[in-house]
Structure formats: structure tokens, C-alpha cells
Design a protein around this motif. Structure first.
Motif, mmCIF file in Angstrom:
data_model
loop_
_atom_site.group_PDB
_atom_site.id
_atom_site.type_symbol
_atom_site.label_atom_id
_atom_site.label_comp_id
_atom_site.label_asym_id
_atom_site.label_seq_id
_atom_site.Cartn_x
_atom_site.Cartn_y
_atom_site.Cartn_z
ATOM 1 N N LEU A 1 1.630 -8.580 -47.280
ATOM 2 C CA LEU A 1 2.028 -9.049 -46.045
ATOM 3 C C LEU A 1 0.827 -8.644 -45.001
ATOM 4 O O LEU A 1 1.121 -8.776 -43.850
ATOM 5 N N GLY A 2 -0.336 -8.210 -45.458
ATOM 6 C CA GLY A 2 -1.307 -7.868 -44.496
ATOM 7 C C GLY A 2 -1.855 -6.473 -44.370
ATOM 8 O O GLY A 2 -1.569 -5.746 -45.665
ATOM 9 N N ALA A 3 -2.465 -5.966 -43.454
ATOM 10 C CA ALA A 3 -2.986 -4.533 -43.246
ATOM 11 C C ALA A 3 -1.760 -3.528 -43.839
ATOM 12 O O ALA A 3 -2.073 -2.724 -44.516
ATOM 13 N N ALA A 4 -0.703 -3.562 -43.301
ATOM 14 C CA ALA A 4 0.361 -2.687 -43.589
ATOM 15 C C ALA A 4 0.706 -2.538 -44.999
ATOM 16 O O ALA A 4 0.911 -1.454 -45.496
ATOM 17 N N SER A 5 0.473 -3.601 -45.474
ATOM 18 C CA SER A 5 0.624 -3.461 -47.181
ATOM 19 C C SER A 5 -0.316 -2.819 -48.010
ATOM 20 O O SER A 5 -0.189 -1.815 -48.822
ATOM 21 N N VAL A 6 -1.597 -3.254 -47.538
ATOM 22 C CA VAL A 6 -2.712 -2.423 -48.136
ATOM 23 C C VAL A 6 -2.946 -1.087 -47.699
ATOM 24 O O VAL A 6 -3.063 -0.258 -48.664
ATOM 25 N N GLN A 7 -2.479 -0.717 -46.539
ATOM 26 C CA GLN A 7 -2.387 0.830 -46.158
ATOM 27 C C GLN A 7 -1.052 1.762 -47.018
ATOM 28 O O GLN A 7 -1.384 2.846 -47.340
ATOM 29 N N GLN A 8 -0.155 0.768 -47.306
ATOM 30 C CA GLN A 8 1.038 1.507 -47.987
ATOM 31 C C GLN A 8 0.482 1.873 -49.531
ATOM 32 O O GLN A 8 0.841 2.780 -50.068
ATOM 33 N N LEU A 9 -0.033 0.842 -50.310
ATOM 34 C CA LEU A 9 -0.732 0.909 -51.339
ATOM 35 C C LEU A 9 -1.570 1.869 -51.527
ATOM 36 O O LEU A 9 -1.786 2.942 -52.208
ATOM 37 N N SER A 10 -2.437 1.925 -50.514
ATOM 38 C CA SER A 10 -3.517 2.920 -50.440
ATOM 39 C C SER A 10 -3.019 4.296 -50.517
ATOM 40 O O SER A 10 -3.635 5.482 -50.989
ATOM 41 N N ALA A 11 -2.018 4.748 -49.688
ATOM 42 C CA ALA A 11 -1.435 5.979 -49.732
ATOM 43 C C ALA A 11 -0.886 6.438 -50.893
ATOM 44 O O ALA A 11 -1.104 7.546 -51.291
ATOM 45 N N LYS A 12 -0.248 5.202 -51.828
ATOM 46 C CA LYS A 12 0.154 5.656 -52.930
ATOM 47 C C LYS A 12 -1.103 5.926 -53.717
ATOM 48 O O LYS A 12 -0.953 6.840 -54.785
ATOM 49 N N LEU A 13 -1.984 5.367 -53.813
ATOM 50 C CA LEU A 13 -3.256 5.397 -54.773
ATOM 51 C C LEU A 13 -3.916 6.880 -54.601
ATOM 52 O O LEU A 13 -4.207 7.737 -55.454
ATOM 53 N N ALA A 14 -3.940 7.036 -53.133
ATOM 54 C CA ALA A 14 -4.418 8.582 -52.815
ATOM 55 C C ALA A 14 -3.570 9.836 -53.577
ATOM 56 O O ALA A 14 -4.297 10.889 -53.899
ATOM 57 N N VAL A 15 -2.422 9.662 -53.421
ATOM 58 C CA VAL A 15 -1.558 10.600 -54.241
ATOM 59 C C VAL A 15 -1.789 10.795 -55.527
ATOM 60 O O VAL A 15 -1.994 11.793 -56.068
ATOM 61 N N ARG A 16 -1.864 9.497 -56.111
ATOM 62 C CA ARG A 16 -2.062 9.524 -57.794
ATOM 63 C C ARG A 16 -3.545 9.926 -58.247
ATOM 64 O O ARG A 16 -3.661 10.398 -59.147
ATOM 65 N N GLU A 17 -4.491 9.673 -57.239
ATOM 66 C CA GLU A 17 -5.833 9.914 -57.549
ATOM 67 C C GLU A 17 -5.874 11.360 -57.761
ATOM 68 O O GLU A 17 -6.557 12.126 -58.649
ATOM 69 N N ALA A 18 -5.024 12.273 -56.778
ATOM 70 C CA ALA A 18 -4.997 13.612 -56.710
ATOM 71 C C ALA A 18 -4.427 13.961 -57.883
ATOM 72 O O ALA A 18 -5.043 15.067 -58.578
ATOM 73 N N ASP A 19 -3.436 13.484 -58.223
ATOM 74 C CA ASP A 19 -2.521 14.103 -59.497
ATOM 75 C C ASP A 19 -3.292 13.868 -60.704
ATOM 76 O O ASP A 19 -3.038 14.618 -61.612
ATOM 77 N N PHE A 20 -4.018 12.963 -60.953
ATOM 78 C CA PHE A 20 -4.798 12.349 -62.071
ATOM 79 C C PHE A 20 -6.215 12.764 -62.186
ATOM 80 O O PHE A 20 -6.837 12.448 -63.071
ATOM 81 N N ALA A 21 -6.709 13.345 -61.150
ATOM 82 C CA ALA A 21 -8.055 13.988 -61.005
ATOM 83 C C ALA A 21 -8.979 12.642 -61.037
ATOM 84 O O ALA A 21 -10.061 12.927 -61.667
ATOM 85 N N VAL A 22 -8.641 11.512 -60.404
ATOM 86 C CA VAL A 22 -9.374 10.353 -60.124
ATOM 87 C C VAL A 22 -10.153 10.747 -58.865
ATOM 88 O O VAL A 22 -9.534 11.259 -58.085
ATOM 89 N N PRO A 23 -11.451 10.351 -58.830
ATOM 90 C CA PRO A 23 -12.192 10.716 -57.587
ATOM 91 C C PRO A 23 -11.666 9.895 -56.411
ATOM 92 O O PRO A 23 -10.910 8.752 -56.566
ATOM 93 N N ASP A 24 -11.429 10.760 -55.384
ATOM 94 C CA ASP A 24 -10.806 10.181 -53.954
ATOM 95 C C ASP A 24 -11.202 8.877 -53.546
ATOM 96 O O ASP A 24 -12.549 8.901 -53.485
#
Length: 257
Positions: free
Chosen positions: A93-116
Motif C-alpha cells: 500500500l506504499g511506504a508504510a508497507s515497505v517499512q513494516q516489511l523492512s522491520a520484520k526483515l531486520a529482526v530475522r536477519e539478526a536471528d539468522f545471522a544474515v548481514p544487516d
């Protein structure tokens, strides 16, 4: 990157996708029926690990279920350990959707040792609301790599019977969605990705539409059949090396959400 082939999380179809010559393979978890989603997620994770071990592997993208589906978190939990290059976000739906997904990705990158910040996002405008909010993408997230649109999904959302006029050209609302995708991508300095060509048997029609997309300024085009990427790649070959037209997924560090 010129062609992005969408395929279901099915072993045979994914093998065909790898052999298609596509620059990117999108494993679309949203294509799985509810009762098959767990199996599809497991198959997608296996495919990412297998494909990444191949020489000359295409970019590897996961198409998740939309943020309003209640399935996005489970999709990400299943595949982020295999480090996809990007996530395709339908129903954005726009920027808000991208930012919501980005936050989810950031958490999982940390959990799975994927580069930030390593995982990029391709947002898809496939609803009336999503199309009308496309101007908001500029500056929304450094993860954003591209904007795409979908004629089929938009047709369902607005209740149109067809998306093309009798001449074969896109009808008004769909022509507008295509043009707004191109303009919004340019404003956000990301790749503009044209919708898939649905008539898979019409190779001449695909070639003409891909060539028109290249001339208009699109960076790439979605594909839905393994025979389509090579035609798309040939049509976009004239723009190879031109810089802004090309899309890639470079690993980035310390990105903003």
C-alpha cells in the motif's frame, strides 16, 4: 537484471525456472493453497539452498503472502535462514508497507545471522489503493530495490471484466497503473518492473510488449512461464550496460529500516 520469473514452490516447476535463463527466480508462496503452505515454505527453503550452490545462479527472490494475510511472518520464518536476495511484497500500500516489511526483515536477519540490511524488497502495486499511493515510496527504505505492478490482481481488485481494450492495449485504469509504476520508480530511484504478459503462447506479443517496456524506461519485466525469460532478455538487451535501467541485488550494510 531484465527478467524475473514467478514460479510456485514445486520441485519440477522450480527446476524449470532455474533452466529458463531468467535473471531472477521468484518462488511465490502466495500461490500455495492454505493446506499446502507449510510444504511450500519448506520447499522454498530447500530450493534457495540448492540454487545458491549452483554456479551462475539467478537472483533468488521469495514472494510472500501479503501483510494483511496473517501469513507473512510464517513465510519469513521459513525462508530467511536460507538468505533470499529479496522479498516480493504483493498488496503493498506504499511506504508504510515497505517499512513494516523492512522491520520484520531486520529482526530475522539478526536471528539468522544474515548481514544487516542484506535482504531487498520489491513492492507490487496490485490494488487501487496501492497504485494511488505509489508516490510515497520515495525515501521509504534503502531496502527497496524495485516497484512492480500486476494487471491480473488489479483487475480483480477493481472488478473489471478485462484489462485490455479490443486493440490489445491496456485499458485506461491499467494503462494508468503502468505509467504510475514507471514514474514512482524513477522518483524513488529504484527499478521499474513491468507486469507479466499473460498470453504465454503469444511469443510475438510478448516480444513486442517487452520491447515497448524497454523503450518506455522500464528496467525489467515479470514472467510467468519458463519460455518467457529468454524473449524478455533479448528485448531488453539493447539497454544492457545503460545503468539506471538495470536492477540488481547488492548486499548493503547498516541500512535504514
Amino acid at each position: 537484471m531484465r527478467s524475473l520469473l514467478i514460479a510456485p514452490a514445486d520441485e519440477k516447476r522450480l527446476a524449470e525456472a532455474l533452466a529458463s535463463g531468467a535473471d531472477a527466480v521468484i518462488v511465490d508462496l502466495a500461490l500455495a493453497a492454505p493446506e499446502n503452505r507449510a510444504a511450500a515454505r519448506a520447499a522454498a527453503a530447500r530450493f534457495l539452498k540448492h540454487a545458491r550452490a549452483r554456479d551462475g545462479a539467478p537472483a533468488l527472490v521469495i514472494g510472500v503472502n501479503g501483510l494483511d494475510s496473517g501469513e507473512t511472518d510464517a513465510d519469513l520464518d521459513a525462508v530467511m535462514g536460507s538468505a533470499p536476495d529479496a522479498i516480493l511484497l504483493p498488496g503493498s500500500l506504499g511506504a508504510a508497507s515497505v517499512q513494516q516489511l523492512s522491520a520484520k526483515l531486520a529482526v530475522r536477519e539478526a536471528d539468522f545471522a544474515v548481514p544487516d540490511g542484506a535482504t531487498r524488497i520489491i513492492a507490487v502495486a496490485d490494488t487501487a489503493r496501492g497504485v494511488l499511493n505509489m508516490a510515497s515510496y520515495r525515501g521509504s527504505s534503502r531496502r527497496l530495490a524495485g516497484l512492480a505492478w500486476s494487471a491480473a490482481s488489479l483487475r480483480a481488485d477493481i472488478g473489471a471484466e478485462v484489462d485490455r481494450d479490443p486493440s490489445g492495449a491496456y485499458a485506461g485504469a491499467f494503462r494508468l497503473a503502468r505509467e504510475l509504476t514507471l514514474l514512482a520508480a524513477a522518483a524513488a530511484s529504484v527499478a521499474a518492473i513491468d507486469a507479466a504478459f499473460a498470453a504465454v503462447a503469444d511469443k510475438g506479443g510478448l516480444r513486442a510488449e517487452a520491447s515497448a517496456a524497454r523503450r518506455d524506461g522500464f528496467s525489467a519485466k515479470l514472467a510467468i512461464d519458463p519460455a518467457q525469460p529468454r524473449i524478455i532478455n533479448e528485448a531488453f538487451a539493447a539497454s544492457a550496460g545503460s545503468g539506471p535501467r538495470m536492477i540488481g541485488f547488492r548486499r548493503v550494510e547498516n541500512t535504514n529500516p
